[in-house]
Write an enzyme that holds these catalytic residues in place. Sequence first.
Site, PDB file in Angstrom:
ATOM      1  N   ASN A 181     -12.103  -3.242   1.239  1.00 25.67           N
ATOM      2  CA  ASN A 181     -11.029  -3.472   2.291  1.00 25.67           C
ATOM      3  C   ASN A 181     -11.671  -2.963   3.495  1.00 25.67           C
ATOM      4  OD1 ASN A 181      -8.311  -3.702   3.215  1.00 25.67           O
ATOM      5  ND2 ASN A 181      -8.832  -1.264   3.872  1.00 25.67           N
ATOM      6  N   GLU A 182     -11.720  -3.964   4.453  1.00 18.48           N
ATOM      7  CA  GLU A 182     -11.985  -3.698   5.776  1.00 18.48           C
ATOM      8  C   GLU A 182     -13.497  -2.733   5.907  1.00 18.48           C
ATOM      9  OE1 GLU A 182      -9.079  -1.298   8.184  1.00 18.48           O
ATOM     10  OE2 GLU A 182      -7.898  -3.238   8.445  1.00 18.48           O
ATOM     11  N   GLU A 195       0.845  -1.063   0.078  1.00 13.07           N
ATOM     12  CA  GLU A 195      -0.012   0.037   0.135  1.00 13.07           C
ATOM     13  C   GLU A 195       0.999   1.194   0.063  1.00 13.07           C
ATOM     14  OE1 GLU A 195      -2.691   0.499   3.519  1.00 13.07           O
ATOM     15  OE2 GLU A 195      -3.616   2.089   2.341  1.00 13.07           O
TER      16      GLU A 195
END
Length: 728
Positions: free
Chosen positions: A413-414, A69
């Site tokens: 994501n999450e 990331e």
Amino acid sequence: MSVEMMIFKPILIFINPDFYHIMMKKLILTSFVAAVTSLSAMAAEHTFDIEVSKLGAPIQPTMYGIFFEDINFGADGGLYAEMIKNRSFEFGNPLQGWRVSGNVEVRTDGCKFENNPHYLRLSYSGHKVKHTALENEGFFGVTLKKGETYRFSVWARCPEGGKSSLEVQLVDEALDRNYQCIGREAVTIEGKEWKKYEAELKCVADCPDGRLRIFLHDARNRKPSNSSQPAVTDVEHISLFPSTTWMNRPGGMRQDLAQALYDLHPGVFRFPGGCIVEGTDLEDRYQWKHTVGPVENRKYNLNRWQYEFDYRFYADYYQSYGLGFFEYFQLAEDFGAAPLPVLCCGMTCQFENDIKDEAKYHVAVEDLDPYIQDAVDLVEFANGDPETTKWGKLRAEMGHPAPFGLKYLAIGNEQWDYDQAHGHNGEANAAYTKRLKRFIDVLRVKCPDIKIIGTTGPNSEGWDFDLLQPRMKELGVDLYDEHFYRNEAWFLGKAKDKKGNLIKGCGALRYDSYDRKGPKIFAGEYACHGSGKFADGKEKKCNHFETSLYEAAFMTGIERNADIVHMATYAPLFAHVKGWQWRPDLIWFDNSRSMRSVSYYVQQLYSHYKGTNVLSCSMNKQPIAGQDGQDDLFATACYDKERNAVIVKVVNTGNVAQSVKFGWTGKKEDLKTGYKALKVITLHSDDLDADNTLDDPNHITPQTEILDPATSEFTVGAKSFQVFVFEK
Ligand code: AHR
């Protein structure tokens, strides 16, 4: 010489005489021998029963991977080797990172690249000594190396006709002499149309904190005078790369950082995030289509890690997307890893934007089509025909006609759902799963070969995890992505909740009780975050040996459960020492050096010795996972078909060395005897608070010993991780 070495000298000399001398040197140089066989009188207190005649579940090639990331200046200023910050003048302040003098104007009319409209107009200042000039500060300085050649490029034109010259200099402002230039080249600009100009600058001195400086000169590259003045000159996309890059690709990746990734032998490569995928607002979410095609026209974006923590604030953190989806796929291919892109599911970051603002921050379920189409198009970009498909054609134009072999796609994501106890006004909201379902319905039809990965949110346990986990099974995702940044007690399986009860699912036994018929597991982000402070007051939430050791202990549970855990990636991957927002991290760097942390070596040992099949490994019929009566020992065993070897990984998290005996069990004899070689690799530090540093990058590294392959009793040192490789 120790008793053990007296016994081993003949064996070592027999195996390899040179090796004996190397070993002796190493033993003298280092203060410990972490794996010594216990031929001395010590009785084996712990017998590990390793069933060698029955191969267990296959260990997936994807098992140990990397997650990238752009956090901690991991991409721009990091892996992406571009040295110029704000090269297209597209930051919020178009001149951020630049110092200008003379007659310099920021313009957007008649730009060359529609997605990056800003450019600079350089004109004669009106006086021969008032230089028109630009200077870029780079990322934490422009770090220059003696003998290196730097590739400079600029898009430019003389909009009113005529000619000019750009005097391009590498400058060391700290040099204590009149002339500070340590590399130079002149570039003649001519013609009213935008063109790319290039030059190579040879650098004659090392400089940690240099600058790129550009003067506007007349056509003969002389300073302007009353009689000779430069033509008005527009410049755009000013770039500087070292000529040495990963695979020597022009405009490519930093060699040392890409090499560090390669050396992990990752089986899977997850990108590009992380929270960065979601965006704070929908408009700054990660859009892969903005990151492909010519680099000059890749649309700049904010980086949320610019402002996420006001105590580590970086106003100049943006995403140039020079490292974009094509480059991610290419790197995955270089590393031999399966690419695993994560896409925005139409929801912005839920930490930052509550679902009560659903209409403002999250795309309505019925409006998700463009997002789903992005997913379908991405599969085409990666795998589509280079001649007959739109996105496959772009891939081919970018230099890769062959498909990238994409097999996995993560959606969101999450993200998480809400139940009545945790929803607004007591309302449940399947915020994530109602959107995920729409993606799944389309992808199963249009991209039937792609394995879909859902997420169980940011927590490894608790109401949100408990809500999502069964929903992943109901929705029929192929895998789901779990995240856990947890403390020492959690990684050791001893974490308690506020009521003093053991937290369900912590530690190396986490996966032993998982549903065997559900989706497979991707442990997509994890790291042991130290709690409390060191004696000097510094937070333990940073890289140090102790937490890395507990990661090694936890990972025995990942490997033992390879039937359901198919991927695991530590996070985050990279951090610039001058620009980090989050730690611990796997690899640290400054502008010229990099350091592999102890956690890196833990990952590398698991990856290099992952084997092809799990072998049952137990003590008193129990998994060896630091359970009561197991004396802080953790272990897992596997068989490696390619090496024809049995590999046992043992972690001793306690303060006392432990005696361990391997008992080969099972009916068949084939793997029970007759090993030809035994290699023992040890990762240990006497100082639990220490880690590698940029100044001492090899402070704690795995040490290898060759032992008598008939040995089956060992002393595993206190606070040590050891890998035993028995080769047939
Ligand atoms: O790895 C850092 C961040 O941790 C990631 O962006 C996010 O997914 C998680 O919360």
